[in-house]
Motif scaffolding. Structure first.
Motif, PDB file in Angstrom:
ATOM      1  N   GLY A 120       1.301  -1.343  -0.022  1.00  0.00           N
ATOM      2  CA  GLY A 120       0.250   0.159  -0.173  1.00  0.00           C
ATOM      3  C   GLY A 120       1.129   1.564   0.191  1.00  0.00           C
ATOM      4  N   ASP A 121      -0.003   2.633   0.144  1.00  0.00           N
ATOM      5  CA  ASP A 121       0.949   3.502   0.255  1.00  0.00           C
ATOM      6  C   ASP A 121       0.781   4.099   1.698  1.00  0.00           C
ATOM      7  N   TRP A 122       1.212   3.420   2.413  1.00  0.00           N
ATOM      8  CA  TRP A 122       1.074   3.887   3.459  1.00  0.00           C
ATOM      9  C   TRP A 122       2.163   4.859   4.267  1.00  0.00           C
ATOM     10  N   GLU A 123       2.709   6.155   5.020  1.00  0.00           N
ATOM     11  CA  GLU A 123       3.761   6.469   5.514  1.00  0.00           C
ATOM     12  C   GLU A 123       3.159   6.043   7.467  1.00  0.00           C
ATOM     13  N   VAL A 124       4.026   5.421   8.044  1.00  0.00           N
ATOM     14  CA  VAL A 124       4.042   5.499   9.124  1.00  0.00           C
ATOM     15  C   VAL A 124       4.798   5.785  10.252  1.00  0.00           C
ATOM     16  N   TRP A 125       4.103   6.768  10.872  1.00  0.00           N
ATOM     17  CA  TRP A 125       5.050   7.572  12.094  1.00  0.00           C
ATOM     18  C   TRP A 125       4.768   6.676  13.605  1.00  0.00           C
ATOM     19  N   LYS A 126       6.217   6.553  13.822  1.00  0.00           N
ATOM     20  CA  LYS A 126       5.677   5.785  14.949  1.00  0.00           C
ATOM     21  C   LYS A 126       6.764   6.780  16.111  1.00  0.00           C
TER      22      LYS A 126
END
Length: 121
Positions: free
Chosen positions: A29-35
């Motif tokens: 998918g085209d997800w950016e994940v910030w943690k």
């Protein structure tokens, strides 16, 4: 169609300023994940035709935000009580989006064991 990515740019700019914040791209998918310390505080993706930002929110605040802003809805693919989705639009600006990102980050940091919290958070 030109996509308005400004809301994602504002959110990403604020997230990079937060201690211990790390960005990754989801493999599918085209997800950016910030943690922060391995816990998600922000997601960015595109809904049909619109880039969105998905943030953690206090349940009472999430409800009030959804009632006050047509550009804020329940969290897309997340717990609808604890997460919100922010769309680009006329009811959000850079400062407001930055505040929402900061609030999401703080909620996650406060839930971390003290030894896992960023030093300056």
């Amino acid at each position: 169609m030109i996509q308005n990515t400004t809301v994602q740019q504002w959110a990403g700019a604020r997230a990079t300023e937060l201690p211990g914040a790390e960005r990754s791209l989801q493999k599918t998918g085209d997800w950016e994940v910030w943690k922060v310390s391995g816990r998600v505080f922000m997601l960015q993706t595109s809904m049909p035709g619109e880039p969105v930002v998905i943030l953690k929110a206090d349940p009472a605040d999430a409800l009030a935000l959804r009632e006050a802003h047509s550009d804020i809805t329940p969290g897309y693919h997340m717990n609808k009580v604890h997460w919100i989705t922010v769309y680009p639009g006329g009811t959000v600006d850079a400062e407001f989006v930055g505040d929402l990102v900061t609030d999401s980050y703080r909620l996650v940091v406060e839930s971390l064991p003290k030894g896992h919290r960023p030093a300056t958070a």
